[in-house]
Design an enzyme around this catalytic site. Structure first.
Site, mmCIF file in Angstrom:
data_model
loop_
_atom_site.group_PDB
_atom_site.id
_atom_site.type_symbol
_atom_site.label_atom_id
_atom_site.label_comp_id
_atom_site.label_asym_id
_atom_site.label_seq_id
_atom_site.Cartn_x
_atom_site.Cartn_y
_atom_site.Cartn_z
ATOM 1 N N HIS A 18 -10.794 -9.821 -4.401
ATOM 2 C CA HIS A 18 -10.920 -11.269 -4.599
ATOM 3 C C HIS A 18 -12.378 -11.611 -4.884
ATOM 4 O O HIS A 18 -12.830 -12.697 -4.554
ATOM 5 C CB HIS A 18 -10.431 -12.041 -3.374
ATOM 6 C CG HIS A 18 -8.965 -11.900 -3.104
ATOM 7 N ND1 HIS A 18 -8.444 -10.939 -2.276
ATOM 8 C CD2 HIS A 18 -7.904 -12.596 -3.573
ATOM 9 C CE1 HIS A 18 -7.118 -11.061 -2.242
ATOM 10 N NE2 HIS A 18 -6.769 -12.056 -3.014
ATOM 11 N N GLU A 44 1.018 -10.900 -14.890
ATOM 12 C CA GLU A 44 -0.168 -11.269 -15.669
ATOM 13 C C GLU A 44 -0.043 -10.874 -17.137
ATOM 14 O O GLU A 44 -0.455 -11.621 -18.023
ATOM 15 C CB GLU A 44 -1.418 -10.632 -15.053
ATOM 16 C CG GLU A 44 -1.847 -11.265 -13.733
ATOM 17 C CD GLU A 44 -0.944 -10.936 -12.571
ATOM 18 O OE1 GLU A 44 -0.133 -9.986 -12.693
ATOM 19 O OE2 GLU A 44 -1.031 -11.607 -11.535
HETATM 20 C C1 LIG Z 1 -1.554 -8.564 -10.018
HETATM 21 C C2 LIG Z 1 -1.631 -9.605 -8.984
HETATM 22 N N1 LIG Z 1 -1.326 -10.890 -9.294
HETATM 23 C C3 LIG Z 1 -1.405 -11.855 -8.374
HETATM 24 C C4 LIG Z 1 -1.777 -11.564 -7.106
HETATM 25 C C5 LIG Z 1 -1.873 -12.684 -6.083
HETATM 26 N N2 LIG Z 1 -0.761 -12.588 -5.163
HETATM 27 C C6 LIG Z 1 -0.883 -11.885 -4.036
HETATM 28 S S1 LIG Z 1 0.540 -11.828 -3.219
HETATM 29 C C7 LIG Z 1 1.349 -12.760 -4.334
HETATM 30 C C8 LIG Z 1 2.781 -13.106 -4.118
HETATM 31 C C9 LIG Z 1 3.631 -11.920 -3.943
HETATM 32 O O1 LIG Z 1 4.882 -12.281 -3.485
HETATM 33 P P1 LIG Z 1 5.961 -11.229 -3.044
HETATM 34 O O2 LIG Z 1 5.958 -10.093 -3.980
HETATM 35 O O3 LIG Z 1 7.233 -11.954 -2.851
HETATM 36 O O4 LIG Z 1 5.438 -10.640 -1.655
HETATM 37 P P2 LIG Z 1 5.269 -11.385 -0.262
HETATM 38 O O5 LIG Z 1 3.900 -11.969 -0.274
HETATM 39 O O6 LIG Z 1 6.327 -12.390 -0.128
HETATM 40 O O7 LIG Z 1 5.333 -10.306 0.765
HETATM 41 C C10 LIG Z 1 0.482 -13.110 -5.349
HETATM 42 C C11 LIG Z 1 0.849 -13.952 -6.489
HETATM 43 C C12 LIG Z 1 -2.095 -10.218 -6.804
HETATM 44 N N3 LIG Z 1 -2.476 -9.845 -5.581
HETATM 45 N N4 LIG Z 1 -2.013 -9.266 -7.742
#
Ligand SMILES: Cc1ncc(C[n+]2csc(CCOP(=O)(O)OP(=O)(O)O)c2C)c(N)n1
Ligand SMILES: [Mg+2]
Lengths: 376, 403
Positions: A180, A110
């Site tokens: 959320h 972000e």
């Molecule tokens: C600061 C922040 N930005 C965006 C999100 C939304 N979000 C939640 S999980 C995710 C993807 C994360 O992917 P990864 O690190 O590969 O973990 P995985 O879900 O594959 O276990 C996003 C964009 C969040 N929770 N926190």
């Protein structure tokens, strides 16, 4: 949750209706995550904006960005997963139409997204960035508050990032839990140099977003996520803008002014209806639309007319934006006030997971506040 | 007949070579008598970054451990199936991210962890919560927001905690520096523990992580960063999100190991190596466990728009961590199909029972909405404008970390 019912009963013995509804809400919440706490009130678009079509809020936002990309060759749209339409489908189809160099995914960062947008904007592009949820905007807090907001001022306007717009879905959605659901507008409202806008539905969203994109100051555009699908109405298909910094009197009335923004406007419209039916109280409902700058005139004129005011927002009470409005009202309307300025807000706790129906300023809590204010 | 453990102990003082021979002979002997006590396997080669030597590709497991591992991986799979169903029944509040497909990462690490080690992760933590000691009910009831949940229903799917398990983070990347601090505390208090600090391939791009890497190396903090690379961060594939998908090398000055995250024994071996490395004063290490998530990102993502159904099927059929481990232990006669079936039945019973209770359980009472905002409330009430005003603030939860 028997104990909580008992508690409610104890504190609120006389309002049997509240009790009943409170319990029903509780029960609904157990069975159904998606019980929404408001009824959507549709807007009527201005005739001069031309042909309309039935559009929900994510489609209206999509249309605004589409127009921005069409009409401004320097405009780009980016954020996490926006190339596929984003979590809420707001950018659906834009990459196919406008190309991968104009609509693209950013990595998960972000601070990077916002700062990248500031850079783009400073160098003359129109940057339309998306933060996936307003709850995730805080890694970018520094960039927004210390860079975006101050670029123009500190350079004596030699440089600015006025063509930056940051979109982020905000507020309660019925089951969002701690991360959320938040409504962070007040954090940013403490920062001169920013503009902050929160639409109450599709028609407003499209016109306001286009205004933000074209406005020459960095804008934060918080979209109440519960409205993306539930809010549907006739929206002009063409390009149009709606004024920033201008509140709407969404319902005229004479006994009390109700002030809110975003989803809460619909709660207040229902409260107005209930107050009319049940206590024969005429409410004037104002959507302030812009948090920064906010339309003091419209609000204060209304309060001078009604002599009473209630402000409602989902964010916590202490230092919520209602506090600023209340302070201004007491200063501007002191001699006109028949009762203290009332606020109905979230609690001074984190946004709760299981207690959401109690936490949000529901129509029943607002109605109670109207009653108290009128009978002060 | 003497037990296999005794036999293993009896050869403990011998030279490595004799030991290995002895083990093999022991294995043969036991196998010829109808059961095995220990079996060895070759893992896929590890990839190393800034390390002269890595974990052994020759891994072995005792029958006892194999059965524990089997039970743990299957329990996690079943918890996730139950969680998914609860969500579909609309009984789960908040978001819900499943770990199915990634079981070998958590179980492998867990089996290497010692009592002084800790772990912190993101929001995909139902499995970890169970592994760290919370009963299945504590997990499922947290999901349903009921009072038997490990956080009494206040955290939900993304926020579960227990001793040495620091959650449960909704903000992607936040746990990177947090885990570094946890590990530093252990170093400072001379407890000899490491903190496994887990994040995804998507989270690997958050700036916070690089800040953490730097301070960890600067101070040689015993933190083990684990990038669980499941190929996607929501709808964005690793290739599209990351300029380098060699996550094990992305700490630059921090050594790293790439390990097959679908092979529980390889993960265990790498985790053991990492613990030894980090506690020997050398500081942080990065493990990249390459794995896969079968479900969508969360329950609201069908998980089919950015990858093909075929892709998921191929992984299920060729790389599934549970199936492949099961095959291994059956082929080497560490366990019989009947033994495993019996374990499956026990797990089903346990999860089914927990599932039922998680639905029937009650919620905490309304007073708790004002509970645990602070430890020491200088104001006795939580400000609000409601019929429940005043709402008294209270301390409810026992602070695990302060015990
Ligand atoms: C600061 C922040 N930005 C965006 C999100 C939304 N979000 C939640 S999980 C995710 C993807 C994360 O992917 P990864 O690190 O590969 O973990 P995985 O879900 O594959 O276990 C996003 C964009 C969040 N929770 N926190
Ligand atoms: Mg991932």
């Amino acid at each position: 949750m028997a104990a909580s019912s008992k508690l409610m009963h104890k504190v609120f013995k006389d309002a049997s209706q509240f009790l009943k509804v409170g319990c029903r809400l509780q029960a609904q919440n157990v069975i159904c995550r998606h019980a929404s706490h408001f009824t959507y009130f549709k807007d009527e678009p201005l005739k001069e904006f031309g042909d309309t079509s039935k559009t929900n809020m994510f489609q209206a936002i999509n249309s605004a960005m589409d127009i921005a990309l069409d009409t401004d060759s320097s405009a780009v749209v980016f954020g996490e997963d926006v190339a596929f339409g984003g979590v809420f489908r707001c950018s659906m189809g834009l990459q196919e139409k406008h190309g991968k160099d104009r609509v693209f995914n950013s990595p998960l960062c972000e601070q990077g997204i916002v700062a990248f947008g500031i850079g783009l904007s400073v160098a003359g592009s129109t940057a339309i960035s998306e933060i996936q949820f307003a709850d995730y905007i805080f890694p970018a807090f520094d960039q927004i508050v210390n860079e975006a907001a101050k670029f123009r001022y500190r350079s004596g306007n030699l440089s600015n990032c006025g063509s930056l717009t940051i979109r982020a879905p905000c507020s309660a959605v019925g089951h969002g839990g701690l991360y959320h659901s938040q409504s962070p507008e007040a954090y940013f409202a403490h920062t001169p140099g920013l503009k902050i806008v929160i639409p109450r539905g599709p028609y407003k969203a499209k016109g306001l977003l286009l205004s933000c994109i074209r406005d020459k100051d960095p804008c934060l555009f918080f979209e109440p996520k519960i409205l993306y699908r539930t809010a549907e109405e006739e929206v002009p298909v063409n390009d149009y803008t709606l004024p920033l910094g201008k509140a709407d009197i969404v319902k005229a009335g004479s006994d009390i002014t109700l002030v809110g923004w975003g989803t809460q406007v619909h709660v207040l419209l229902e409260v107005a209806k209930l107050a009319e039916e049940q206590f024969n109280v005429s409410c004037e409902v104002i959507d302030i639309v812009s948090i920064l700058p906010w339309d003091k005139n419209t609000v204060c004129e209304s309060v001078k007319k009604t002599g009473r005011v209630m402000i409602a927002h989902e964010a916590p009470l202490t230092n919520g934006f209602g506090a600023e409005i209340a302070a201004t009202i007491q200063e501007e309307c002191f001699l006109y006030l028949e009762s203290p300025v009332k606020r109905v807000t979230g609690f001074d706790t984190p946004f709760p997971l299981i207690f959401e129906p109690f936490y949000i300023p529901s129509k029943w809590r607002c109605l109670q506040a109207v009653k108290e204010t009128v009978h002060y | 007949m003497f037990s296999s453990i005794q036999l293993t102990r009896n050869i403990a003082h011998l030279s490595p070579r004799t030991k290995k021979n002895g083990r093999l002979q022991l294995q043969k002997f036991l196998q010829s008598h109808g059961f095995a006590s220990e079996a060895s396997f070759e893992t896929k080669p590890y990839k190393l970054h800034k390390l002269e030597s890595g974990p052994s590709t020759h891994v072995s497991v005792t029958k006892e451990d194999a059965l524990v591992i089997y039970r743990q991986m299957n329990t996690i799979r079943r918890i996730e199936t139950a969680a998914g169903n609860l969500y579909k029944e609309k009984i789960v509040r908040g978001f819900c991210h499943l770990y199915s497909g990634q079981e070998a990462c958590a179980v492998g690490m867990r089996s290497a962890m010692r009592k002084q080690d800790s772990i912190i992760s993101a929001y995909r933590v139902h499995g970890w919560t169970y592994l760290m000691g919370v009963p299945v009910l504590g997990v499922l009831a947290e999901l349903t927001g009921r009072k038997s949940g490990c956080a009494r229903g206040k955290g939900g799917s993304m926020h579960m905690y227990c001793k040495n398990f620091y959650g449960g983070n909704g903000i992607v990347g936040a746990q990177g520096p947090l885990g570094t601090g946890v590990a530093f505390a252990s170093q400072y208090k001379e407890e000899g523990g490491v903190c496994f600090t887990l994040y995804g391939d998507g989270a690997a791009n958050q700036g916070q992580l690089f800040e953490a890497y730097n301070i960890a190396k600067l101070m040689n903090i015993p933190v083990i960063y684990v990038c669980e690379n499941n190929g996607y961060g929501m709808g964005t594939s690793a290739e599209r999100s990351s300029a380098s998908t060699n996550y094990y090398t992305r700490g630059d000055y921090i050594p790293g190991i790439w390990v097959d995250g679908m092979d529980v024994l390889a993960v265990r071996e790498a985790a053991k190596f990492a613990i030894e490395y980090a506690t020997s004063g050398k500081g942080p290490l990065i493990l990249e466990t390459v794995t896969y998530r079968y479900s969508g990102h969360s329950m609201s993502d069908p998980g089919t728009s950015y990858r093909t159904r075929d892709e998921v099927q191929v992984v299920r059929q060729t790389r599934d961590p549970i199936t492949s481990f099961k095959e291994k232990i059956i082929n080497t006669e560490l366990a019989t199909p009947d033994e495993l079936k019996a374990i499956d039945a026990e797990i089903k019973k346990e999860v089914d029972a927990a599932n039922k209770t998680a639905k029937e359980d009650t919620e905490i009472t309304m007073e708790e909405i004002a509970g645990d905002v602070y430890s020491n409330t200088l104001e006795p009430t939580i400000r609000n404008i409601t019929p429940w005003n005043p709402l008294t603030h209270k301390r409810v939860g026992p602070a695990l970390n302060l015990k």
